[in-house]
Design a protein around this motif. Structure first.
Motif, mmCIF file in Angstrom:
data_model
loop_
_atom_site.group_PDB
_atom_site.id
_atom_site.type_symbol
_atom_site.label_atom_id
_atom_site.label_comp_id
_atom_site.label_asym_id
_atom_site.label_seq_id
_atom_site.Cartn_x
_atom_site.Cartn_y
_atom_site.Cartn_z
ATOM 1 N N ILE A 116 16.603 27.905 -15.284
ATOM 2 C CA ILE A 116 17.195 27.111 -14.195
ATOM 3 C C ILE A 116 16.248 25.969 -13.824
ATOM 4 O O ILE A 116 16.672 24.832 -13.634
ATOM 5 C CB ILE A 116 17.486 27.995 -12.955
ATOM 6 C CG1 ILE A 116 18.566 29.022 -13.301
ATOM 7 C CG2 ILE A 116 17.921 27.139 -11.773
ATOM 8 C CD1 ILE A 116 18.917 29.960 -12.158
ATOM 9 N N VAL A 117 14.948 26.284 -13.734
ATOM 10 C CA VAL A 117 13.955 25.238 -13.433
ATOM 11 C C VAL A 117 14.072 24.123 -14.468
ATOM 12 O O VAL A 117 14.078 22.939 -14.132
ATOM 13 C CB VAL A 117 12.518 25.810 -13.422
ATOM 14 C CG1 VAL A 117 11.474 24.692 -13.376
ATOM 15 C CG2 VAL A 117 12.319 26.756 -12.231
ATOM 16 N N ASP A 118 14.209 24.508 -15.721
ATOM 17 C CA ASP A 118 14.327 23.537 -16.802
ATOM 18 C C ASP A 118 15.552 22.637 -16.596
ATOM 19 O O ASP A 118 15.452 21.405 -16.654
ATOM 20 C CB ASP A 118 14.446 24.296 -18.133
ATOM 21 C CG ASP A 118 14.255 23.376 -19.327
ATOM 22 O OD1 ASP A 118 13.369 22.507 -19.249
ATOM 23 O OD2 ASP A 118 14.998 23.508 -20.299
ATOM 24 N N THR A 119 16.689 23.250 -16.329
ATOM 25 C CA THR A 119 17.926 22.481 -16.123
ATOM 26 C C THR A 119 17.819 21.568 -14.902
ATOM 27 O O THR A 119 18.116 20.384 -14.974
ATOM 28 C CB THR A 119 19.123 23.451 -15.939
ATOM 29 O OG1 THR A 119 19.212 24.275 -17.096
ATOM 30 C CG2 THR A 119 20.426 22.681 -15.766
ATOM 31 N N LEU A 120 17.368 22.135 -13.781
ATOM 32 C CA LEU A 120 17.301 21.343 -12.551
ATOM 33 C C LEU A 120 16.285 20.212 -12.659
ATOM 34 O O LEU A 120 16.501 19.126 -12.142
ATOM 35 C CB LEU A 120 16.934 22.230 -11.352
ATOM 36 C CG LEU A 120 17.927 23.302 -10.927
ATOM 37 C CD1 LEU A 120 17.434 23.993 -9.649
ATOM 38 C CD2 LEU A 120 19.312 22.722 -10.674
ATOM 39 N N SER A 121 15.185 20.472 -13.348
ATOM 40 C CA SER A 121 14.120 19.461 -13.376
ATOM 41 C C SER A 121 14.475 18.268 -14.256
ATOM 42 O O SER A 121 13.900 17.208 -14.119
ATOM 43 C CB SER A 121 12.797 20.079 -13.815
ATOM 44 O OG SER A 121 12.876 20.502 -15.149
ATOM 45 N N LEU A 123 16.962 16.411 -14.057
ATOM 46 C CA LEU A 123 17.404 15.327 -13.174
ATOM 47 C C LEU A 123 16.199 14.593 -12.585
ATOM 48 O O LEU A 123 16.173 13.364 -12.543
ATOM 49 C CB LEU A 123 18.261 15.917 -12.053
ATOM 50 C CG LEU A 123 18.719 14.948 -10.964
ATOM 51 C CD1 LEU A 123 19.613 13.870 -11.536
ATOM 52 C CD2 LEU A 123 19.464 15.699 -9.875
ATOM 53 N N TYR A 124 15.221 15.358 -12.162
ATOM 54 C CA TYR A 124 14.040 14.774 -11.538
ATOM 55 C C TYR A 124 13.216 13.954 -12.521
ATOM 56 O O TYR A 124 12.472 13.076 -12.141
ATOM 57 C CB TYR A 124 13.142 15.879 -10.957
ATOM 58 C CG TYR A 124 13.690 16.508 -9.713
ATOM 59 C CD1 TYR A 124 13.260 16.098 -8.463
ATOM 60 C CD2 TYR A 124 14.637 17.512 -9.769
ATOM 61 C CE1 TYR A 124 13.739 16.671 -7.303
ATOM 62 C CE2 TYR A 124 15.143 18.097 -8.620
ATOM 63 C CZ TYR A 124 14.683 17.674 -7.392
ATOM 64 O OH TYR A 124 15.170 18.242 -6.253
ATOM 65 N N GLU A 125 13.355 14.304 -13.804
ATOM 66 C CA GLU A 125 12.518 13.660 -14.820
ATOM 67 C C GLU A 125 13.107 12.354 -15.368
ATOM 68 O O GLU A 125 12.486 11.689 -16.177
ATOM 69 C CB GLU A 125 12.269 14.641 -15.969
ATOM 70 C CG GLU A 125 11.346 15.797 -15.596
ATOM 71 C CD GLU A 125 9.957 15.330 -15.196
ATOM 72 O OE1 GLU A 125 9.382 14.506 -15.903
ATOM 73 O OE2 GLU A 125 9.466 15.770 -14.124
ATOM 74 N N SER B 91 8.855 25.354 -16.925
ATOM 75 C CA SER B 91 9.979 25.244 -17.856
ATOM 76 C C SER B 91 9.512 25.199 -19.305
ATOM 77 O O SER B 91 10.120 25.811 -20.165
ATOM 78 C CB SER B 91 10.899 24.084 -17.497
ATOM 79 O OG SER B 91 10.269 22.859 -17.672
ATOM 80 N N VAL B 117 12.911 26.864 -8.024
ATOM 81 C CA VAL B 117 14.375 26.715 -8.040
ATOM 82 C C VAL B 117 14.853 26.336 -6.640
ATOM 83 O O VAL B 117 15.673 25.433 -6.461
ATOM 84 C CB VAL B 117 15.068 28.015 -8.514
ATOM 85 C CG1 VAL B 117 16.574 27.959 -8.266
ATOM 86 C CG2 VAL B 117 14.778 28.268 -9.990
ATOM 87 N N LEU B 120 13.810 22.627 -5.924
ATOM 88 C CA LEU B 120 14.570 21.666 -6.725
ATOM 89 C C LEU B 120 16.042 21.650 -6.339
ATOM 90 O O LEU B 120 16.680 20.601 -6.346
ATOM 91 C CB LEU B 120 14.459 21.994 -8.225
ATOM 92 C CG LEU B 120 13.089 21.856 -8.890
ATOM 93 C CD1 LEU B 120 13.218 22.119 -10.388
ATOM 94 C CD2 LEU B 120 12.483 20.489 -8.660
ATOM 95 N N TYR B 124 20.086 19.019 -5.047
ATOM 96 C CA TYR B 124 21.441 19.171 -5.570
ATOM 97 C C TYR B 124 22.432 19.564 -4.482
ATOM 98 O O TYR B 124 23.612 19.330 -4.604
ATOM 99 C CB TYR B 124 21.463 20.237 -6.672
ATOM 100 C CG TYR B 124 20.830 19.801 -7.963
ATOM 101 C CD1 TYR B 124 21.633 19.324 -9.002
ATOM 102 C CD2 TYR B 124 19.470 19.848 -8.158
ATOM 103 C CE1 TYR B 124 21.063 18.921 -10.198
ATOM 104 C CE2 TYR B 124 18.896 19.445 -9.350
ATOM 105 C CZ TYR B 124 19.696 18.989 -10.371
ATOM 106 O OH TYR B 124 19.151 18.585 -11.541
#
Lengths: 211, 211
Positions: A116-121, A123-125, B91, B117, B120, B124
């Protein structure tokens, strides 16, 4: 985005009658802190964590059934639920992973907090310059140079800081959306800055067209 | 935002000479899958997970030193590092937690994936209407009704879908930034839609001023 798009389909599982020693070796081998407990039809019946296993080994218990949490006591999500549901469950309940069910309670995957951290981050990146490039494409008749010039003017109006268009361009090429939000003080403020830039270039474009 | 703003300061820790049974009880009690191993001055010397503990109990090892990963073999971050660093480490390395060090390698906290999570996902979860409210405030002389009308027009132009301004307003009050990004197909596309709306209301405002 649905839960099934972010879940790990390559998960391990155990059955209630499996011995704890065997299960501990499996969890160590695959480096999993948690695992679903399933019946012969892959339906979820329970959930164990490596902390349950340490207790079981210490107390000389023998099988998964002796240590597992029953299905009713744990959080699960459905594969067609919005991904947002898994995100909210993870943060509210401070979970490292959540079993994902399909039709008939069959386990289809596991959502893991680091995924989830990977997916959410992601956007931030995103680089801030990507947003300006999209803006340039949208605002027909406005050049990149005009956009950078307007950005430098707006920055000066709002922060009092003198900045050259070239410096502004350098900054947005080197900073991410996440950094920009933190620097401007929030999503709304970041948007408002963009809108102000948009307003200036549009007003200039219209003035030019009237000449 | 810095690592220290998102780390858990209320963490547990163990020493290399502690017995595994005692440590397993502590980790179960506080429900921690991982814990830093520290020396007498709270400096990080290693790291253990509950999977290391299950192995230790199974193989009849006795102390933390027998199972721990040394400091050099694990990922850590510094308390003054940008929070982004902890996010990327989590991540990329698929970690559930990372020790946070201060001056002299003293352990100051632990960053946990579910806390990331939580942080971040706040972005959203912002309501889309908040962004429009900020836009209305910024664009002096443009009313909320004009903004909704322009939004309905732009939506129709882009998607071919007829939508009333009132429906549009209802939608943005009920959807989050995360949902909007997923629905429009990405951050840039979402921005471009906003810019198009901005362009329309600004053009109308300028046309009005010329009358």
């Amino acid at each position: 985005m649905k839960v099934k798009e972010i879940m790990d389909k390559d998960f391990i599982f155990v059955s209630p009658d499996q011995g704890l020693v065997e299960v501990s070796i499996k969890m160590e081998k695959y480096r999993k802190f948690t695992t679903p407990v399933v019946d012969n039809d892959m339906r979820l019946v329970g959930w164990i964590t490596s902390l349950d296993v340490t207790r079981g080994l210490r107390e000389k218990l023998s099988t998964v059934a002796d240590i597992m949490h029953s299905k009713e006591d744990i959080v699960h999500v459905m594969e067609d639920d919005p991904a947002r549901m898994a995100v909210l469950e993870t943060s509210h309940n401070k979970l490292v992973s959540i079993p994902v069910l399909g039709h008939d309670d069959v386990v289809r995957g596991v959502v893991r907090s680091f995924d989830i951290v990977d997916t959410l981050s992601q956007l931030y990146e995103i680089k801030v310059s990507k947003i300006f490039e999209a803006m340039e494409l949208e605002l027909k008749g406005v050049s990149w140079e005009e956009l950078m010039e307007a950005s430098a003017i707006i920055t000066r109006r709002r922060t009092g800081k003198r900045i050259k268009p070239q410096e502004y361009e350098h900054n947005i090429k080197n900073s991410t959306f996440g950094e920009a939000i933190w620097a401007t003080g929030g999503l709304e403020k970041f948007f408002v800055g963009l809108i102000a830039i948009g307003e200036l270039v549009i007003a200039r474009k219209i003035a030019r067209a009237r000449k």
